[in-house]
Every structure is written in structure tokens, then in C-alpha cells.
Design an enzyme around this catalytic site. Structure first.
Site: not given
Ligand code: IPE
Ligand code: IPE
Ligand code: MG
Length: 252
Positions: A73, A25
Site C-alpha cells: 500500500n 477491501d
Molecule cells: C489489500 O487490499 C490490502 C488491504 C485491504 C489493507 P488492496 O486493495 O491494497 O489490494 P489489491 O491492490 O486489490 O491487490
Molecule cells: C481497502 O480499501 C483499504 C486499504 C487498502 C487500506 P481500498 O482503498 O483498497 O478500496 P478500493 O479497493 O480502492 O475500493
Molecule cells: Mg482495494
């Protein structure tokens, strides 16, 4: 190319987690801090994944589960979802030879529902091409959701009951485990989330029920093998009791 980097030697670890789960993340924040589009953060995360796989190979980890795309997602902007689909497909293709060279078996956990056909076929091709490899398993969690996995497992168990092949009284934890996406992987020992968020976001709830949780402030694109080894040190400092208890009498 070796997974080792002799200029960055791994510390000696006596108790290595067998299975590490990683919520990769912080890509969007990493990009936004640099005035870039979120997709640039995802691109930068590819290197971090390979770094972590090689750092894990160096210390003898048996399995890594990497959360690449959750069933939640799909709520994101369609442009970002489109990017992530193509990107996941391309990373699998681009890195396949390197992973084969490192003797890494790739497996997929996730649902086919809504997932691009080209992503599914790339995942299945990776599984086929690496099924004989045995240094480490990389469980790519693409379109994965933990509650969904439990629902699917329950449906399969229920069908066996309906067909008269299974007595409901005989259902055990093993019965459910056998219906998970990757029944042969050991339980998660170490659950890492990058970016400072402290939640599991529907990742491997069944498999992580006794995992040690380590929340790292590092944004995923900045994650290196050294960051991984720091989380392993943290893991080693924990006292894993699994419900048991023993006295530690005060000294003196
Ligand atoms: C979890 O991260 C999913 C992945 C890293 C693939 P998200 O960024 O989607 O999760 P939330 O929204 O913070 O719970
Ligand atoms: C994790 O990074 C990757 C996926 C969920 C695919 P994010 O896209 O959630 O990054 P933040 O949380 O917005 O920084
Ligand atoms: Mg995220």
C-alpha cells in the site's frame, strides 16, 4: 457497551471458525460511488471493523486477523498513505477502551520498516494494555506482507543454524511457524475478502494454506455483523477434507 445487539440476534452456529482473516477491501469504491474522496471510505470502514469484531464475539470466534495496511500500500498516493497512517493510529487510540471492555486482546503483525513511529507506539501500547485479555484476539495487520513475513522467519531460522543451535535436517513446519509474527494463533479457518475482488493480496499465505475462501461482493464500509454471519454460514456448508477422502455412495 456490550458487543451484543439484542435487536439483531446471532444465528445458532454449531461449527464456528476459530480464526477468521479479513481483507477489508472496497473503501475507495464505496466513497467514489458517493462522489466522495477515497479517505471518506476509509473513515466509514472503522464502524464496519467494530461491527465485525462484535459479531464475531457473539458467535465465539477466537481470533480475527484484519488487514489494515499492506506492505504494497506504500505505492498509493502519498496523501492517501499519510491519511491511512494517521487514521490507523487514531482508530487504535479511539477504540482501545471499547476493545478492553469487550475483553479483546490486540496484537500487531507487520514490519516496522517505513511505518510511522506514532503508529508503532500506538500498536505496542494496545498490545501492552490488552495482553491479559482473553475473549478474542484481534490481530491488527498493519504494514503486513505475507512474503515478507516468510523471509523474516527464514532469516531467524538461518541464524539459529549459523549459530550451531539448529540442525537443518531438523527444520519442520513447526520451526517456521514458531518464527511467524503470531505463532500461537491457530491456522486461519475462514478467509474473507470484501468488495468482490478474488485474490489474497499477500495476506497470511502461510496461515491460510487450508482456509476456506469466501469472497463477498459487499464493499467494506457496508459490511455488518449479518454479513459476517452469512460468510460463516457459507463456511459451514463447506466440506473440509484436508486431503483425506471418503465415498458418498449415491442414494437409491
Ligand atoms: C489489500 O487490499 C490490502 C488491504 C485491504 C489493507 P488492496 O486493495 O491494497 O489490494 P489489491 O491492490 O486489490 O491487490
Ligand atoms: C481497502 O480499501 C483499504 C486499504 C487498502 C487500506 P481500498 O482503498 O483498497 O478500496 P478500493 O479497493 O480502492 O475500493
Ligand atoms: Mg482495494
Amino acid at each position: 457497551m456490550s458487543f451484543r445487539d439484542p435487536s439483531r440476534p446471532a444465528p445458532e452456529f454449531n461449527k464456528v471458525p476459530k480464526h477468521i482473516a479479513i481483507v477489508m477491501d472496497g473503501n475507495g469504491r464505496w466513497a467514489n460511488q458517493r462522489g466522495l474522496a477515497r479517505t471518506e471510505g476509509h473513515k466509514a470502514g472503522e464502524h464496519a471493523l467494530l461491527e465485525v469484531v462484535s459479531g464475531a464475539l457473539e458467535i465465539g470466534v477466537q481470533a480475527i486477523s484484519a488487514y489494515a495496511f499492506s506492505t504494497e500500500n506504500w505505492k498509493r498516493d502519498p496523501e492517501e498513505v499519510r491519511f491511512l497512517m494517521g487514521f490507523n493510529r487514531d482508530v487504535l487510540r479511539r477504540r482501545r477502551d471499547q476493545l478492553i471492555d469487550w475483553n479483546v486482546k490486540v496484537v500487531w503483525s507487520g514490519s516496522e520498516k517505513n511505518l510511522w513511529k506514532s503508529v508503532i507506539s500506538e500498536l505496542k501500547l494496545s498490545e501492552r494494555m490488552t495482553s491479559h485479555l482473553n475473549q478474542m484476539t484481534l490481530n491488527m495487520c498493519v504494514n503486513y506482507g505475507g512474503r515478507g513475513e516468510l523471509v523474516e522467519a527464514t532469516k531467524k531460522v538461518a541464524s539459529k543454524v549459523r549459530e550451531g543451535k539448529l540442525d537443518p535436517e531438523k527444520i519442520t513446519e513447526k520451526t517456521l511457524q514458531s518464527q511467524m509474527f503470531q505463532p500461537s494463533l491457530p491456522d486461519v479457518d475462514l478467509f474473507i475478502r470484501s468488495s468482490g475482488e478474488q485474490r489474497i493480496s499477500n495476506f497470511l499465505p502461510w496461515q491460510s494454506s487450508y482456509a476456506e475462501m469466501v469472497f463477498s461482493p459487499t464493499l467494506w464500509p457496508d459490511f455488518t455483523r449479518e454479513t459476517l454471519w452469512e460468510t460463516v454460514s457459507e463456511f459451514q456448508s463447506r466440506d473440509r477434507r484436508f486431503g483425506s477422502a471418503k465415498d458418498s455412495p449415491a442414494q437409491g
